[in-house]
Design a protein around this motif. Structure first.
Motif, PDB file in Angstrom:
ATOM      1  N   LEU A 178       0.935  -1.014   0.325  1.00  0.00           N
ATOM      2  CA  LEU A 178       0.268  -0.198  -0.322  1.00  0.00           C
ATOM      3  C   LEU A 178       0.809   1.543   0.216  1.00  0.00           C
ATOM      4  CD1 LEU A 178      -3.054   1.421  -0.215  1.00  0.00           C
ATOM      5  CD2 LEU A 178      -2.371   1.154   2.637  1.00  0.00           C
ATOM      6  N   LEU A 179       1.925   0.730   0.918  1.00  0.00           N
ATOM      7  CA  LEU A 179       2.602   2.307   0.801  1.00  0.00           C
ATOM      8  C   LEU A 179       3.854   2.677  -0.881  1.00  0.00           C
ATOM      9  CD1 LEU A 179       4.239   4.659   2.832  1.00  0.00           C
ATOM     10  CD2 LEU A 179       5.887   3.266   3.112  1.00  0.00           C
ATOM     11  N   HIS A 200       5.474   7.547  -7.555  1.00  0.00           N
ATOM     12  CA  HIS A 200       6.711   8.202  -8.014  1.00  0.00           C
ATOM     13  C   HIS A 200       7.631   8.762  -6.999  1.00  0.00           C
ATOM     14  CE1 HIS A 200       2.651   9.654 -11.133  1.00  0.00           C
ATOM     15  NE2 HIS A 200       2.556   9.845  -9.955  1.00  0.00           N
ATOM     16  N   PHE A 201       7.732   8.460  -5.900  1.00  0.00           N
ATOM     17  CA  PHE A 201       8.491   8.535  -5.862  1.00  0.00           C
ATOM     18  C   PHE A 201       9.976   7.453  -5.791  1.00  0.00           C
ATOM     19  CE2 PHE A 201      11.066   7.616  -1.643  1.00  0.00           C
ATOM     20  CZ  PHE A 201      12.248   8.802  -1.784  1.00  0.00           C
ATOM     21  N   HIS A 258      17.463   8.523 -10.155  1.00  0.00           N
ATOM     22  CA  HIS A 258      18.607   8.920  -8.953  1.00  0.00           C
ATOM     23  C   HIS A 258      19.771   8.444  -9.463  1.00  0.00           C
ATOM     24  CE1 HIS A 258      15.961  10.574  -5.827  1.00  0.00           C
ATOM     25  NE2 HIS A 258      15.269   9.918  -5.785  1.00  0.00           N
ATOM     26  N   THR A 259      21.132   8.949  -9.072  1.00  0.00           N
ATOM     27  CA  THR A 259      21.950   8.244  -9.836  1.00  0.00           C
ATOM     28  C   THR A 259      22.644   7.659  -8.198  1.00  0.00           C
ATOM     29  OG1 THR A 259      22.664  10.154 -11.207  1.00  0.00           O
ATOM     30  CG2 THR A 259      25.024   9.060  -9.910  1.00  0.00           C
ATOM     31  N   MET A 266      19.021   5.209 -12.274  1.00  0.00           N
ATOM     32  CA  MET A 266      18.577   4.594 -11.226  1.00  0.00           C
ATOM     33  C   MET A 266      17.383   4.541 -10.152  1.00  0.00           C
ATOM     34  SD  MET A 266      20.814   1.567 -12.129  1.00  0.00           S
ATOM     35  CE  MET A 266      20.073   1.194 -11.029  1.00  0.00           C
ATOM     36  N   PRO A 267      16.320   3.639  -9.756  1.00  0.00           N
ATOM     37  CA  PRO A 267      15.045   3.738  -9.792  1.00  0.00           C
ATOM     38  C   PRO A 267      15.599   3.674  -8.286  1.00  0.00           C
ATOM     39  CG  PRO A 267      14.526   2.125 -10.801  1.00  0.00           C
ATOM     40  CD  PRO A 267      16.042   2.691 -10.819  1.00  0.00           C
ATOM     41  N   VAL A 268      15.997   4.345  -7.180  1.00  0.00           N
ATOM     42  CA  VAL A 268      16.788   3.574  -5.655  1.00  0.00           C
ATOM     43  C   VAL A 268      15.682   3.409  -5.005  1.00  0.00           C
ATOM     44  CG1 VAL A 268      18.351   4.739  -4.157  1.00  0.00           C
ATOM     45  CG2 VAL A 268      19.013   5.108  -6.324  1.00  0.00           C
ATOM     46  N   GLY A 269      14.204   4.093  -4.917  1.00  0.00           N
ATOM     47  CA  GLY A 269      13.032   4.248  -3.645  1.00  0.00           C
ATOM     48  C   GLY A 269      12.594   2.330  -4.206  1.00  0.00           C
TER      49      GLY A 269
END
Length: 152
Positions: free
Chosen positions: A15-16, A22-23, A28-29, A40-43
């Motif tokens: 859910l989170l 989007h976050f 990001h690098t 890269m999608p670090v999240g």
């Protein structure tokens, strides 16, 4: 119980992730010290990295539970073999006691045969002994049933 907690955790984490997609997918690098990755999608990687320790803990707890169950099963097998051994020893003791009582009863009967009043006493004593034997057998059966229920 662990499975329920794990499912609840996964649902909340999902859910989170949905609410913050989007976050999580924002590029990001990523610098690992020896290599640098751009966009890269670090999240998303951190989310995946949080799942790994959770799964390791779950499997570790499962193995611990299986070991405890194996120890319990071994203990129950040992107790059952001990109970069987004690039952056989107790049975032989009761056979010896029965043989001794039969000899004593035979001696009393041979001594009491000449008088008719003693024969009735012997008969009443024999009836009492039979009642006591039935009562003793009943109590032993009850103890055996109790032990079988407790030991599984």
């Amino acid at each position: 119980m662990r499975m329920i907690v794990m499912i609840i955790f996964l649902v909340l984490l999902g859910l989170l992730a949905i609410l913050n997609r989007h976050f999580l997918t924002y590029p990001h690098t990523l610098n690992l010290g020896f290599a640098e990755y751009k966009d890269m999608p670090v999240g998303l990687m951190l989310l995946a990295a949080s799942l790994i320790p959770m799964l390791v803990f779950y499997f570790w707890a499962s193995v611990t539970k299986l070991r405890a169950q194996a120890d319990t099963a071994k203990l129950l097998r040992d107790m059952e073999s001990l109970r069987t051994s004690l039952d056989s020893q107790e049975g032989s003791r009761f056979q010896q006691l029965q043989a001794h009582l039969d000899r004593q009863f035979a001696e009393m009967q041979t001594q009491a045969l000449p008088s008719s009043g003693s024969a009735s006493e012997v008969a009443s004593l024999a009836a009492k002994m039979d009642a006591m034997k039935r009562d003793l057998d009943l109590q032993l059966d009850q103890m055996d049933d109790y032990l079988k229920r407790k030991l599984g």
